[in-house]
Scaffold this motif. Sequence first.
Motif, mmCIF file in Angstrom:
data_model
loop_
_atom_site.group_PDB
_atom_site.id
_atom_site.type_symbol
_atom_site.label_atom_id
_atom_site.label_comp_id
_atom_site.label_asym_id
_atom_site.label_seq_id
_atom_site.Cartn_x
_atom_site.Cartn_y
_atom_site.Cartn_z
ATOM 1 N N ASP A 1 0.786 -1.228 0.000
ATOM 2 C CA ASP A 1 0.000 0.000 0.000
ATOM 3 C C ASP A 1 0.819 1.280 0.000
ATOM 4 O OD1 ASP A 1 -2.377 -1.331 -0.203
ATOM 5 O OD2 ASP A 1 -2.777 -1.382 1.940
ATOM 6 N N PHE A 2 1.911 1.267 -0.757
ATOM 7 C CA PHE A 2 2.753 2.455 -0.900
ATOM 8 C C PHE A 2 3.225 2.545 -2.346
ATOM 9 C CE2 PHE A 2 3.057 1.043 3.469
ATOM 10 C CZ PHE A 2 2.821 2.218 4.172
ATOM 11 N N GLY A 3 3.342 3.760 -2.832
ATOM 12 C CA GLY A 3 3.813 3.940 -4.192
ATOM 13 C C GLY A 3 5.173 3.316 -4.425
ATOM 14 N N HIS B 1 6.305 0.726 -3.285
ATOM 15 C CA HIS B 1 6.165 -0.721 -3.407
ATOM 16 C C HIS B 1 5.246 -1.103 -4.561
ATOM 17 C CE1 HIS B 1 7.688 -2.391 0.726
ATOM 18 N NE2 HIS B 1 8.646 -2.009 -0.089
ATOM 19 N N GLY B 2 4.949 -0.137 -5.416
ATOM 20 C CA GLY B 2 4.239 -0.462 -6.641
ATOM 21 C C GLY B 2 2.769 -0.136 -6.694
ATOM 22 N N SER B 3 2.190 0.425 -5.639
ATOM 23 C CA SER B 3 0.764 0.713 -5.658
ATOM 24 C C SER B 3 0.448 1.843 -6.633
ATOM 25 C CB SER B 3 0.265 1.102 -4.262
ATOM 26 O OG SER B 3 -1.115 1.423 -4.311
ATOM 27 N N LYS B 4 -0.580 1.613 -7.439
ATOM 28 C CA LYS B 4 -1.067 2.648 -8.350
ATOM 29 C C LYS B 4 -2.344 3.297 -7.811
ATOM 30 C CE LYS B 4 1.941 1.892 -11.709
ATOM 31 N NZ LYS B 4 2.762 0.863 -11.048
ATOM 32 N N VAL B 5 -2.786 2.842 -6.644
ATOM 33 C CA VAL B 5 -4.025 3.331 -6.052
ATOM 34 C C VAL B 5 -3.756 4.282 -4.888
ATOM 35 C CG1 VAL B 5 -6.123 2.634 -4.830
ATOM 36 C CG2 VAL B 5 -5.289 1.280 -6.756
ATOM 37 N N MET B 6 -2.860 3.876 -4.003
ATOM 38 C CA MET B 6 -2.536 4.707 -2.844
ATOM 39 C C MET B 6 -1.749 5.950 -3.271
ATOM 40 S SD MET B 6 -3.886 3.252 -0.309
ATOM 41 C CE MET B 6 -4.398 1.723 0.436
ATOM 42 N N LYS B 7 -1.925 7.020 -2.506
ATOM 43 C CA LYS B 7 -1.214 8.268 -2.785
ATOM 44 C C LYS B 7 -0.243 8.541 -1.641
ATOM 45 C CE LYS B 7 -5.105 10.130 -5.419
ATOM 46 N NZ LYS B 7 -6.084 11.241 -5.584
ATOM 47 N N THR B 8 1.032 8.240 -1.897
ATOM 48 C CA THR B 8 2.063 8.400 -0.860
ATOM 49 C C THR B 8 3.281 9.150 -1.408
ATOM 50 O OG1 THR B 8 2.935 6.200 -1.424
ATOM 51 C CG2 THR B 8 1.343 6.322 0.378
ATOM 52 N N PRO B 9 3.099 10.360 -1.930
ATOM 53 C CA PRO B 9 4.210 11.072 -2.575
ATOM 54 C C PRO B 9 5.379 11.377 -1.651
ATOM 55 C CG PRO B 9 2.342 12.541 -2.210
ATOM 56 C CD PRO B 9 1.852 11.153 -1.951
ATOM 57 N N ASN B 10 5.109 11.688 -0.401
ATOM 58 C CA ASN B 10 6.199 12.044 0.511
ATOM 59 C C ASN B 10 7.055 10.840 0.876
ATOM 60 O OD1 ASN B 10 5.589 14.969 1.060
ATOM 61 N ND2 ASN B 10 3.636 14.065 1.679
ATOM 62 N N LEU B 11 6.409 9.717 1.138
ATOM 63 C CA LEU B 11 7.166 8.503 1.446
ATOM 64 C C LEU B 11 7.843 7.951 0.196
ATOM 65 C CD1 LEU B 11 4.698 6.845 3.955
ATOM 66 C CD2 LEU B 11 6.921 7.869 4.479
ATOM 67 N N ASP B 12 7.230 8.130 -0.959
ATOM 68 C CA ASP B 12 7.875 7.722 -2.211
ATOM 69 C C ASP B 12 9.166 8.513 -2.420
ATOM 70 O OD1 ASP B 12 5.666 6.130 -2.524
ATOM 71 O OD2 ASP B 12 4.730 7.366 -4.074
ATOM 72 N N GLN B 13 9.117 9.797 -2.086
ATOM 73 C CA GLN B 13 10.321 10.631 -2.219
ATOM 74 C C GLN B 13 11.375 10.220 -1.208
ATOM 75 O OE1 GLN B 13 10.679 13.027 -4.713
ATOM 76 N NE2 GLN B 13 12.825 12.843 -4.043
ATOM 77 N N LEU B 14 10.948 9.855 -0.008
ATOM 78 C CA LEU B 14 11.891 9.368 0.996
ATOM 79 C C LEU B 14 12.606 8.124 0.482
ATOM 80 C CD1 LEU B 14 13.016 9.564 3.919
ATOM 81 C CD2 LEU B 14 11.086 8.133 4.638
ATOM 82 N N ALA B 15 11.878 7.246 -0.192
ATOM 83 C CA ALA B 15 12.487 6.040 -0.759
ATOM 84 C C ALA B 15 13.510 6.400 -1.828
ATOM 85 C CB ALA B 15 11.409 5.129 -1.339
ATOM 86 N N LYS B 16 13.207 7.412 -2.646
ATOM 87 C CA LYS B 16 14.128 7.841 -3.698
ATOM 88 C C LYS B 16 15.377 8.492 -3.109
ATOM 89 C CE LYS B 16 10.529 8.672 -7.153
ATOM 90 N NZ LYS B 16 9.822 9.727 -7.952
ATOM 91 N N ASP B 17 15.193 9.203 -1.997
ATOM 92 C CA ASP B 17 16.301 9.946 -1.397
ATOM 93 C C ASP B 17 17.159 9.097 -0.466
ATOM 94 O OD1 ASP B 17 15.397 12.190 -2.696
ATOM 95 O OD2 ASP B 17 14.331 13.007 -0.961
ATOM 96 N N GLY B 18 16.696 7.909 -0.142
ATOM 97 C CA GLY B 18 17.412 7.095 0.846
ATOM 98 C C GLY B 18 17.670 5.688 0.394
ATOM 99 N N VAL B 19 17.640 4.782 1.358
ATOM 100 C CA VAL B 19 17.906 3.367 1.133
ATOM 101 C C VAL B 19 16.624 2.587 1.353
ATOM 102 C CG1 VAL B 19 19.262 1.348 1.859
ATOM 103 C CG2 VAL B 19 20.276 3.649 1.949
ATOM 104 N N GLN B 20 16.292 1.724 0.423
ATOM 105 C CA GLN B 20 15.103 0.885 0.545
ATOM 106 C C GLN B 20 15.538 -0.550 0.799
ATOM 107 O OE1 GLN B 20 12.279 1.331 -2.637
ATOM 108 N NE2 GLN B 20 11.204 -0.554 -2.137
ATOM 109 N N PHE B 21 15.111 -1.101 1.940
ATOM 110 C CA PHE B 21 15.402 -2.495 2.267
ATOM 111 C C PHE B 21 14.296 -3.364 1.666
ATOM 112 C CE2 PHE B 21 17.417 -0.038 5.646
ATOM 113 C CZ PHE B 21 18.690 -0.600 5.672
ATOM 114 N N THR B 22 14.659 -4.242 0.772
ATOM 115 C CA THR B 22 13.664 -5.083 0.118
ATOM 116 C C THR B 22 13.263 -6.267 0.986
ATOM 117 O OG1 THR B 22 15.385 -6.363 -1.013
ATOM 118 C CG2 THR B 22 14.490 -4.450 -2.171
ATOM 119 N N GLN B 23 14.045 -6.558 2.022
ATOM 120 C CA GLN B 23 13.710 -7.640 2.939
ATOM 121 C C GLN B 23 13.804 -7.138 4.383
ATOM 122 O OE1 GLN B 23 14.773 -11.803 1.851
ATOM 123 N NE2 GLN B 23 16.284 -10.851 0.509
#
Length: 473
Positions: free
Chosen positions: A38-40, A42-64
């Motif tokens: 339920d986050f952009g 992580h691939g959601s096209k329905v939920m609106k999470t622009p701020n957390l999506d930007q945090l993912a782009k600006d930082g490190v995303q742990f896939t596990q």
Amino acid sequence: MKKIIFLISILLFSHINCVSQEKPNIIFLFADDAGYADFGFHGSKVMKTPNLDQLAKDGVQFTQGYVTDATCGPSRAGLITGKYQQRFGYQEINVPGYMSPNSKFLGDDMGLPLDQKTIADHLKKLGYKNAVYGKWHLGNADRFHPLKRGFDEFYGFRGGARSYFPIKNSKNVHHDNKMERNFGIFEEPKKYVTDALADKVIKFMEKNKDNPFFIYLAFNAVHTPMEAIEEDLKQFPNLKGKRKEVAAMTLALDRACGKVLDKLKELGLDENTIVVFSNDNGGPTDKNASLNLPLSGTKSNHLEGGLRVPYLIKWPKKFKAGTKYNYPVSTFDLLPTFYAAGGGNEEDLEDIDGVNLIPFITGLKEVRPHEDLFWKKEARAVYRHNDWKLIRYADRPAELYDLSKDIIEQNNLAMQYPERVKKMFKKLFEWELTQERPLWMLQQKFEKYDRDRMDQYRTPELVKKEMEKYQIN
């Protein structure tokens, strides 16, 4: 002579102040019962999470990224102490959730044992000012209060869930559901709780911008009750029922995170602030319509959908933006990571299971942070060794999965690798010997409920259908 002493004092004070400012601020944004999908980011096209999506782009995303338990309270006990909560008898149920036969005897005395040190306890020794906002859920009794567990400021509620709107008549409401400022001052917010918590954090940052601080922002979003403001609901005209409500609640969660991140930039603190976002367990699809796809399972069970969570970390001064880290990590790694970042000596941290993630993220260490990870709920238990995952049950044969090829956990390999199963059982038993006797127990009736949930949310046909329905990659 007096002038010389005065100048030396000024220089010494300046040096100490300069050193203290080298310590990074730390903000931990923690969601509640959110779905993995339920986050952009992580691939959601329905939920609106622009701020957390930007945090993912600006930082490190742990896939596990994992939690230490598939339910709220035990998961929080593990992350805040940096160790498996079973090692100090805190396991099985949310406290003080009154799901246990012992509840009528223990009541509010159920909570995080007082001999356990928290993240805040450790950071306080390093000169940090600590604050917690939102859901505590580590004990209702005064002895377990956040201000007695290393935190300097608190605004939130002691229990596990409450209304997102101000409670108008709180006379008959138990104190664990009331919003509390610091200790014993009960003050209901004047707005939607998710937004109110962000406002409190902003005030704290403004007040403490010149000193290192640690903020634990533990949202109750998107845990039940399903309550959203009308403006947010209108953003999802094509959704209905609980799915519409959880989308609106997630939007509010993202907005609150964005307010905090924007204030960091405004104060000029963002370059040397560690920001972490995660979630306490998998989403309870049957309760709040959250989705954990493509993972099977839900909150309270041991499939990946109950244990694997969104996990982001940003530290511009140290970490490269847009990085993905693919080895398993746990939320109990946050304590040693924060402590090391704050200048603490890791050798001072006794008896913890987490590891400092900084050298792994930067590439200084190329091995896995953890070859072995464990989970347990009464007789049910999980042992993950590298990419092999063993699930033990009380009333049916064990299951074995190769997560490098099968994250949906559809292909049970237990019959093909009996010797591996035996070795993993032995290792699991050895780990269980390190645990303390549980301080309270779960009623057995919940075994069937959790087991049925596992079966309900892991059929390949359902996973495929749901991913197509909700437009998830």
